[in-house]
Design a protein around this motif. Structure first.
Motif, short mmCIF file in Angstrom:
data_model
loop_
_atom_site.label_atom_id
_atom_site.label_comp_id
_atom_site.label_asym_id
_atom_site.label_seq_id
_atom_site.Cartn_x
_atom_site.Cartn_y
_atom_site.Cartn_z
N ASN A 224 -15.84 -27.28 -43.63
CA ASN A 224 -14.95 -26.94 -42.54
C ASN A 224 -14.68 -28.15 -41.66
N TRP A 225 -15.73 -28.93 -41.36
CA TRP A 225 -15.56 -30.14 -40.55
C TRP A 225 -14.64 -31.13 -41.26
N ALA A 226 -14.85 -31.34 -42.55
CA ALA A 226 -14.01 -32.28 -43.30
C ALA A 226 -12.56 -31.82 -43.31
N HIS A 227 -12.33 -30.53 -43.43
CA HIS A 227 -10.95 -30.01 -43.39
C HIS A 227 -10.32 -30.29 -42.03
N ARG A 228 -11.08 -30.09 -40.97
CA ARG A 228 -10.55 -30.37 -39.63
C ARG A 228 -10.27 -31.86 -39.46
N ALA A 229 -11.09 -32.71 -40.05
CA ALA A 229 -10.86 -34.17 -39.99
C ALA A 229 -9.58 -34.54 -40.72
N ILE B 149 -7.32 -26.89 -49.86
CA ILE B 149 -7.35 -25.65 -50.65
C ILE B 149 -8.59 -25.57 -51.53
N SER B 150 -9.57 -26.35 -51.20
CA SER B 150 -10.81 -26.31 -51.98
C SER B 150 -11.98 -26.48 -51.02
N GLY B 151 -13.09 -26.86 -51.56
CA GLY B 151 -14.27 -27.06 -50.75
C GLY B 151 -14.21 -28.39 -50.01
N ILE B 152 -15.22 -29.17 -50.15
CA ILE B 152 -15.30 -30.46 -49.46
C ILE B 152 -15.00 -31.56 -50.48
N SER C 11 -26.88 -23.79 -50.64
CA SER C 11 -25.49 -24.15 -50.94
C SER C 11 -25.24 -24.30 -52.44
N SER C 12 -26.30 -24.56 -53.20
CA SER C 12 -26.16 -24.70 -54.65
C SER C 12 -26.47 -23.41 -55.39
N ASN C 13 -27.07 -22.45 -54.71
CA ASN C 13 -27.58 -21.28 -55.41
C ASN C 13 -27.10 -19.94 -54.89
N ASP C 14 -26.24 -19.92 -53.89
CA ASP C 14 -25.70 -18.67 -53.38
C ASP C 14 -24.18 -18.75 -53.41
N GLY C 15 -23.65 -18.73 -54.63
CA GLY C 15 -22.21 -18.90 -54.85
C GLY C 15 -21.36 -17.90 -54.11
N GLU C 16 -21.83 -16.67 -53.98
CA GLU C 16 -21.05 -15.63 -53.30
C GLU C 16 -20.83 -15.99 -51.83
N ARG C 17 -21.89 -16.43 -51.15
CA ARG C 17 -21.74 -16.81 -49.73
C ARG C 17 -20.89 -18.06 -49.58
N VAL C 18 -21.05 -19.00 -50.49
CA VAL C 18 -20.25 -20.23 -50.45
C VAL C 18 -18.77 -19.87 -50.60
N LEU C 19 -18.45 -19.02 -51.58
CA LEU C 19 -17.04 -18.63 -51.77
C LEU C 19 -16.50 -17.87 -50.57
N GLU C 20 -17.31 -17.03 -49.97
CA GLU C 20 -16.87 -16.28 -48.78
C GLU C 20 -16.53 -17.22 -47.64
N GLU C 21 -17.40 -18.18 -47.39
CA GLU C 21 -17.15 -19.12 -46.29
C GLU C 21 -16.02 -20.09 -46.61
N THR C 22 -15.93 -20.52 -47.87
CA THR C 22 -14.84 -21.41 -48.27
C THR C 22 -13.51 -20.68 -48.11
N GLY C 23 -13.48 -19.42 -48.51
CA GLY C 23 -12.27 -18.61 -48.33
C GLY C 23 -11.87 -18.51 -46.87
N ARG C 24 -12.86 -18.39 -45.99
CA ARG C 24 -12.57 -18.32 -44.55
C ARG C 24 -11.91 -19.61 -44.06
N THR C 25 -12.43 -20.76 -44.50
CA THR C 25 -11.83 -22.04 -44.11
C THR C 25 -10.42 -22.17 -44.66
N ILE C 26 -10.22 -21.77 -45.91
CA ILE C 26 -8.88 -21.85 -46.50
C ILE C 26 -7.92 -20.96 -45.72
N ARG C 27 -8.36 -19.77 -45.33
CA ARG C 27 -7.49 -18.89 -44.53
C ARG C 27 -7.17 -19.51 -43.18
N GLU C 28 -8.12 -20.25 -42.60
CA GLU C 28 -7.83 -20.94 -41.33
C GLU C 28 -6.79 -22.03 -41.55
#
Length: 152
Positions: free
Chosen positions: A97-102, A63-66, A125-142
């Motif tokens: 995403n890979w770590a979540h699958r592992a 339910i979080s990042g990596i 990855s450190s400076n585009d928080g909006e894109r990071v949150l969007e992709e993290t949300g996608r992994t959480i939804r998966e």
């Protein structure tokens, strides 16, 4: 002679610290696992660093990042055969995403209590928080398909 085949991925502006690979090999002798993860020192433009705050490797990380810095992670060939390669449709968070699958595949992780890599915190990855949150949300939804986009 010990032979350990692991795969580690670091960015062009990241650096393995001296002795990192030897530390992974020693950890393998003490605690054989699918994944080895050390600590990451996040560095800024001036070279100052702060230790990345890692979390536990396990179901809670779904339910979080990596749970650890991907560039301080070394995975066995078997781990990649089990989980598959990075999903490059994730432009920033393919590592998480890979770590979540592992985790979902039940792979084991052995943690090293030492810095393995210096990570330059100047990249996307450190400076585009909006894109990071969007992709993290996608992994959480998966991981939790019953969640809405906003809930994830």
């Amino acid at each position: 002679m010990l032979r350990l085949e692991v795969i580690g991925i670091i960015g062009a502006d990241d650096n393995l610290v001296p002795g990192a690979l030897s530390a992974v090999a020693r950890q393998f002798q003490k605690d054989p696992a699918d994944i080895y993860a050390g600590e990451t020192l996040l560095t800024d433009n001036s070279g100052r660093g702060v230790l990345r705050e890692d979390e536990e490797y396990g179901a809670g990380a779904l339910i979080s990042g990596i749970p650890f810095g991907h560039n301080a992670m070394f995975a066995t060939k078997r781990a990649y055969e089990t989980v598959g390669l990075y999903d490059t449709s994730y432009r920033i968070t393919a590592d998480a995403n890979w770590a979540h699958r592992a985790i979902k595949a039940g792979l084991s992780c052995s943690r090293l209590d030492r810095v393995l890599v210096q990570f330059a915190s100047t990249g996307v990855s450190s400076n585009d928080g909006e894109r990071v949150l969007e992709e993290t949300g996608r992994t959480i939804r998966e991981n939790f398909p019953f969640l809405t986009q906003q809930e994830a």
